[in-house]
Scaffold this motif. Structure first.
Motif, mmCIF file in Angstrom:
data_model
loop_
_atom_site.group_PDB
_atom_site.id
_atom_site.type_symbol
_atom_site.label_atom_id
_atom_site.label_comp_id
_atom_site.label_asym_id
_atom_site.label_seq_id
_atom_site.Cartn_x
_atom_site.Cartn_y
_atom_site.Cartn_z
ATOM 1 N N ALA A 175 0.732 -1.242 0.065
ATOM 2 C CA ALA A 175 -0.047 -0.060 0.086
ATOM 3 C C ALA A 175 0.920 1.215 0.068
ATOM 4 O O ALA A 175 0.440 2.256 -0.829
ATOM 5 C CB ALA A 175 -0.846 -0.042 1.239
ATOM 6 N N SER A 176 1.914 1.245 0.762
ATOM 7 C CA SER A 176 2.704 2.420 0.802
ATOM 8 C C SER A 176 3.440 2.718 -0.487
ATOM 9 O O SER A 176 3.730 4.102 -0.923
ATOM 10 C CB SER A 176 3.632 2.324 2.172
ATOM 11 O OG SER A 176 4.556 1.301 1.921
ATOM 12 N N GLN A 178 2.571 1.464 -3.203
ATOM 13 C CA GLN A 178 1.405 1.870 -4.237
ATOM 14 C C GLN A 178 0.952 3.386 -4.454
ATOM 15 O O GLN A 178 0.897 4.041 -5.516
ATOM 16 C CB GLN A 178 0.014 1.228 -3.962
ATOM 17 C CG GLN A 178 -1.203 1.811 -4.647
ATOM 18 C CD GLN A 178 -2.408 1.088 -4.306
ATOM 19 O OE1 GLN A 178 -2.491 -0.209 -5.016
ATOM 20 N NE2 GLN A 178 -3.318 1.440 -3.558
ATOM 21 N N ALA A 179 1.380 4.177 -3.153
ATOM 22 C CA ALA A 179 0.895 5.369 -3.061
ATOM 23 C C ALA A 179 2.064 6.305 -3.970
ATOM 24 O O ALA A 179 1.732 7.125 -4.654
ATOM 25 C CB ALA A 179 0.804 6.176 -1.594
ATOM 26 N N GLU A 180 3.247 5.772 -3.548
ATOM 27 C CA GLU A 180 4.376 6.388 -4.211
ATOM 28 C C GLU A 180 4.275 6.102 -5.925
ATOM 29 O O GLU A 180 4.424 7.334 -6.633
ATOM 30 C CB GLU A 180 5.548 5.799 -3.904
ATOM 31 C CG GLU A 180 5.861 6.401 -2.393
ATOM 32 C CD GLU A 180 7.270 5.519 -1.925
ATOM 33 O OE1 GLU A 180 7.927 5.116 -2.687
ATOM 34 O OE2 GLU A 180 7.512 5.284 -0.641
ATOM 35 N N ASN A 183 1.256 8.584 -7.281
ATOM 36 C CA ASN A 183 1.573 9.988 -7.230
ATOM 37 C C ASN A 183 2.656 10.196 -8.546
ATOM 38 O O ASN A 183 2.610 11.384 -8.966
ATOM 39 C CB ASN A 183 2.406 10.135 -5.993
ATOM 40 C CG ASN A 183 1.447 10.404 -4.586
ATOM 41 O OD1 ASN A 183 0.420 10.432 -4.781
ATOM 42 N ND2 ASN A 183 2.115 10.343 -3.283
ATOM 43 N N ALA A 204 -10.993 2.180 -5.721
ATOM 44 C CA ALA A 204 -10.441 3.297 -4.935
ATOM 45 C C ALA A 204 -9.510 3.928 -5.813
ATOM 46 O O ALA A 204 -8.892 5.029 -5.980
ATOM 47 C CB ALA A 204 -10.041 2.913 -3.466
ATOM 48 N N HIS A 208 -9.230 7.251 -7.667
ATOM 49 C CA HIS A 208 -8.106 8.430 -7.437
ATOM 50 C C HIS A 208 -7.486 8.988 -8.666
ATOM 51 O O HIS A 208 -7.174 10.069 -8.631
ATOM 52 C CB HIS A 208 -7.071 7.669 -6.658
ATOM 53 C CG HIS A 208 -6.045 8.773 -5.929
ATOM 54 N ND1 HIS A 208 -6.132 9.635 -4.985
ATOM 55 C CD2 HIS A 208 -4.710 8.952 -6.514
ATOM 56 C CE1 HIS A 208 -4.990 10.424 -5.101
ATOM 57 N NE2 HIS A 208 -4.326 9.891 -5.913
ATOM 58 N N LEU B 252 -0.074 3.992 7.296
ATOM 59 C CA LEU B 252 -0.620 2.867 6.161
ATOM 60 C C LEU B 252 -2.101 3.542 6.024
ATOM 61 O O LEU B 252 -2.134 3.046 4.874
ATOM 62 C CB LEU B 252 -0.360 1.531 6.955
ATOM 63 C CG LEU B 252 0.839 0.691 6.803
ATOM 64 C CD1 LEU B 252 0.545 -0.592 7.454
ATOM 65 C CD2 LEU B 252 1.052 0.528 5.406
ATOM 66 N N CYS B 255 -2.172 6.152 3.251
ATOM 67 C CA CYS B 255 -1.712 6.383 2.142
ATOM 68 C C CYS B 255 -2.766 5.398 0.990
ATOM 69 O O CYS B 255 -2.358 5.391 0.088
ATOM 70 C CB CYS B 255 -0.310 5.478 1.973
ATOM 71 S SG CYS B 255 -0.131 3.882 2.405
ATOM 72 N N LEU B 256 -3.738 5.187 1.502
ATOM 73 C CA LEU B 256 -4.654 4.216 0.745
ATOM 74 C C LEU B 256 -5.491 5.296 0.049
ATOM 75 O O LEU B 256 -6.149 6.135 0.416
ATOM 76 C CB LEU B 256 -5.686 3.430 1.669
ATOM 77 C CG LEU B 256 -4.721 2.210 2.333
ATOM 78 C CD1 LEU B 256 -5.798 1.406 3.187
ATOM 79 C CD2 LEU B 256 -4.705 1.089 1.211
ATOM 80 N N PRO B 257 -5.691 5.122 -1.330
ATOM 81 C CA PRO B 257 -6.704 5.917 -2.004
ATOM 82 C C PRO B 257 -7.984 5.797 -1.501
ATOM 83 O O PRO B 257 -8.523 4.568 -1.144
ATOM 84 C CB PRO B 257 -6.512 5.587 -3.445
ATOM 85 C CG PRO B 257 -5.835 4.431 -3.470
ATOM 86 C CD PRO B 257 -5.046 4.352 -2.165
ATOM 87 N N LYS B 258 -8.864 6.784 -1.686
ATOM 88 C CA LYS B 258 -10.099 6.462 -1.172
ATOM 89 C C LYS B 258 -11.404 6.776 -2.277
ATOM 90 O O LYS B 258 -11.275 7.678 -3.097
ATOM 91 C CB LYS B 258 -10.710 7.419 -0.105
ATOM 92 C CG LYS B 258 -9.918 7.200 1.293
ATOM 93 C CD LYS B 258 -10.293 8.191 2.346
ATOM 94 C CE LYS B 258 -9.272 7.924 3.607
ATOM 95 N NZ LYS B 258 -8.172 8.214 3.022
ATOM 96 N N LEU B 266 -1.282 11.623 -2.970
ATOM 97 C CA LEU B 266 -1.260 10.680 -1.687
ATOM 98 C C LEU B 266 -0.544 10.966 -0.811
ATOM 99 O O LEU B 266 0.609 11.081 -1.017
ATOM 100 C CB LEU B 266 -1.526 9.239 -2.152
ATOM 101 C CG LEU B 266 -2.674 8.879 -2.954
ATOM 102 C CD1 LEU B 266 -2.311 7.278 -3.530
ATOM 103 C CD2 LEU B 266 -4.079 8.779 -2.047
ATOM 104 N N PRO B 267 -0.667 10.940 0.608
ATOM 105 C CA PRO B 267 0.517 11.122 1.557
ATOM 106 C C PRO B 267 1.361 9.574 1.390
ATOM 107 O O PRO B 267 0.767 8.788 1.396
ATOM 108 C CB PRO B 267 -0.390 11.099 3.044
ATOM 109 C CG PRO B 267 -1.567 10.993 2.758
ATOM 110 C CD PRO B 267 -1.876 10.824 1.144
ATOM 111 N N THR B 268 2.495 9.949 1.646
ATOM 112 C CA THR B 268 3.418 8.447 1.479
ATOM 113 C C THR B 268 3.986 8.407 2.756
ATOM 114 O O THR B 268 3.697 9.234 3.644
ATOM 115 C CB THR B 268 4.612 8.695 0.391
ATOM 116 O OG1 THR B 268 5.162 9.903 0.591
ATOM 117 C CG2 THR B 268 4.098 8.972 -1.145
ATOM 118 N N LEU B 269 4.323 7.137 2.891
ATOM 119 C CA LEU B 269 4.935 6.807 4.254
ATOM 120 C C LEU B 269 6.315 7.072 4.480
ATOM 121 O O LEU B 269 7.238 6.636 3.713
ATOM 122 C CB LEU B 269 4.809 5.199 4.214
ATOM 123 C CG LEU B 269 4.678 4.552 5.760
ATOM 124 C CD1 LEU B 269 3.912 5.079 6.629
ATOM 125 C CD2 LEU B 269 4.638 3.296 5.496
#
Lengths: 253, 277
Positions: A175-176, A178-180, A183, A204, A208, B252, B255-258, B266-269
């Motif tokens: 998941a983390s 995936q966000a990168e 983006n 989702a 997005h 965690l 960072c999940l899209p909604k 998206l905020p990253t970790l």
């Protein structure tokens, strides 16, 4: 809608093997405008990836037309098509050659299409996806999943395409990570005015990333939605409603 | 609530060229007849924790613990005979992908019957009836056909349900489910979870649900352990996940899209080296 970049009309894909025929895609059609991000959502076996493969000429189309900037695409696809349209595949563990370095992965398309200034372009491509020049001579096994997917994105972008076809680009990633990667894709689209067609099973992720989307089931498009409609859970068909509620997680029966 | 499983200071070590590498570093928890979620990213040691409880740490890995107690039985010193009595019959495990964990050259029915073979003096016909009933219980519509089918003749969702049936036919007290729904479509996922949920409520089974999907775990489990780099960094009630304290858990979640739309980018970790200590 602005200029139509990619248009798919009544697409049919039929696989034949022995006496069996499987109609994987049945009369799917959509238009994607320049600079737009378009999503295709569905469960496994719904034919969503096959649509992307058909656009690339990797699946046998048995009906319908696919146009790029108004021009019907010849079969097999000419080299100019791949200059304009590139694909990023689902699994970065499988889509990179295990015995090719990042440098080789990136220089091969440049050589095929006769690009100049290769050194510069390779370094630029790595920088664009957030990898330093130190990654250039590594093998895929020396990279993490997220880094591999960045290399796959760099490989697709190095030919400076206008359209990027994304087949579940983050479903193999944490998941983390995936966000990168999301983006990164978002930023590249904004910077370069790219057009995306993105396939995913994750509502989702599509909500997005994409402005508009279709929902596919059993090879047919059952519904077309805008991002706003999806966010507000305004779905017309039962199937989309079911997908939406299943994406919310577990609810006791 | 009766305690079914107690784990204290569980460590799993693998030898590497650079010396021993500890992938699970002092995990401890107790489990009653409830649904416990273990979440973490790949490499956080969540699967190795599940395997170590069943004594299935793959060699050359070694698992050690201060306490590893299942219903009064000390698992650390368990003999091969004790394990044979426990595994399958009293504690079992559902793996991630039915494609790799079912025997491809045996019919589903044969594999189910094999699980029952060590059961208490049943006739073949009784065992068969029980196997068929179990297939029905996991919402397989045509149990007779599935009983005769080979794994490749089933879809992913069916295969996973068949596997869950196999693990549950012996009515274990403890089920460890390692990403049981990750390979499945969302709509099938919900059905599989319903089956597990019912078994916990009706049979009082203890369930350890290992997953990388924080959203799913928070909606399904009673309690959640969040693992990072082989350690439990946070333990909380699933309903309180929104109030998580640890920056890793919060990262965690964020960072999940909604579907309802959210922030972009998206905020990253941002990982902090101190979390691993």
């Amino acid at each position: 809608m602005g200029e139509v970049m990619l248009s798919v009309e009544a697409l049919d894909v039929t696989f034949r093997r022995g006496g069996d025929t499987v109609r994987a895609v049945r009369g799917v059609g959509f238009d994607v405008a320049r600079g737009e991000s378009f999503g295709i959502v569905g469960e496994s076996g719904s034919g969503k990836s096959t649509v992307l493969r058909a656009i690339c000429g990797l699946a046998p189309t048995s009906g319908g037309t696919i146009r790029l900037k108004g021009q019907p695409l010849p079969d097999p696809r000419p080299a100019t098509f791949f200059r304009a349209v590139q694909m990023v595949f689902q699994d970065p563990y499988a889509s990179l050659h295990p015995r090719h370095t990042v440098d080789r992965v990136l220089s091969e398309p440049l050589a095929i299409h006769g690009f100049d200034r290769r050194e510069e372009r390779i370094e630029g491509a790595l920088r664009d996806v957030g990898l330093g020049p130190s990654f250039r001579f590594r093998y895929p096994h020396q990279l993490s999943g997220g880094q591999r997917q960045r290399v796959a994105v760099a490989r697709a972008l190095i030919l400076e395409p206008e359209v990027l076809l994304l087949d579940e680009p983050t479903s193999a990633l944490d998941a983390s990570i995936q966000a990168e990667v999301l983006n990164l894709l978002d930023r590249l689209r904004a910077e370069r005015g790219l057009t995306y067609v993105m396939v995913s099973h994750d509502l989702a992720v599509v909500a997005h990333m994409c402005d508009r989307l279709i929902v596919m089931q059993h090879g047919a498009a059952v519904e077309e939605l805008t991002r706003a409609a999806l966010s507000a859970h305004r779905a017309a068909t039962d199937y989309t409603k079911k997908l939406l509620s299943a994406s919310e997680g577990f609810t006791p029966a | 609530m009766t305690t079914l499983l107690t784990v204290e200071d569980l460590r799993v070590t693998f030898p590497t060229r650079q010396g021993p590498s500890e992938v699970v570093r002092g995990v401890g928890f107790t489990l009653g007849r409830e649904r416990l979620g273990i979440v973490g990213e790949s490499g956080s040691g969540k699967s190795q924790t599940g395997r170590a409880i069943l004594g299935l740490t793959p060699p050359p890995g070694k698992a050690t613990a201060k306490v590893l107690d299942f219903d009064g039985i000390d698992l650390r010193a368990a003999s091969a005979a004790t394990w044979r009595r426990l595994r399958g019959a009293r504690m079992s495990m559902v793996m991630q992908d039915p494609k790799f964990s079912l025997n491809p050259v045996m019919t589903i029915g044969k594999q189910l019957m094999e699980a029952l073979k060590f059961g208490a003096g049943e006739t073949r016909a009784q065992a068969r009836a029980r196997a068929l009933a179990m297939l029905e219980a996991v919402q397989i519509r045509d149990p007779e056909r599935v009983f005769r089918a080979y794994p490749h003749e089933l879809s992913g969702g069916m295969g996973q349900r068949a596997m869950i049936a196999m693990m549950l036919v012996t009515e274990p007290d403890l089920l460890i489910a390692d990403e049981p729904t990750s390979a499945l479509d969302v709509t099938v996922q919900v059905e599989v979870l319903r089956i597990l949920d019912r078994l916990v409520r009706e049979r009082g089974m203890g369930l350890i649900f290992i997953s990388h999907d924080l959203r799913l775990v928070s909606s399904f489990c009673d309690r959640v352990l969040v693992m990072y780099a082989g350690r439990v960094v946070e333990e909380l009630k699933a309903a309180d996940l929104g109030k998580a304290q640890h920056p890793y858990t919060r990262g965690l979640m964020n960072c999940l899209p909604k579907i309802e739309g959210g922030v972009r980018p998206l905020p990253t970790l941002e990982r902090d080296a101190a979390w691993a200590r």
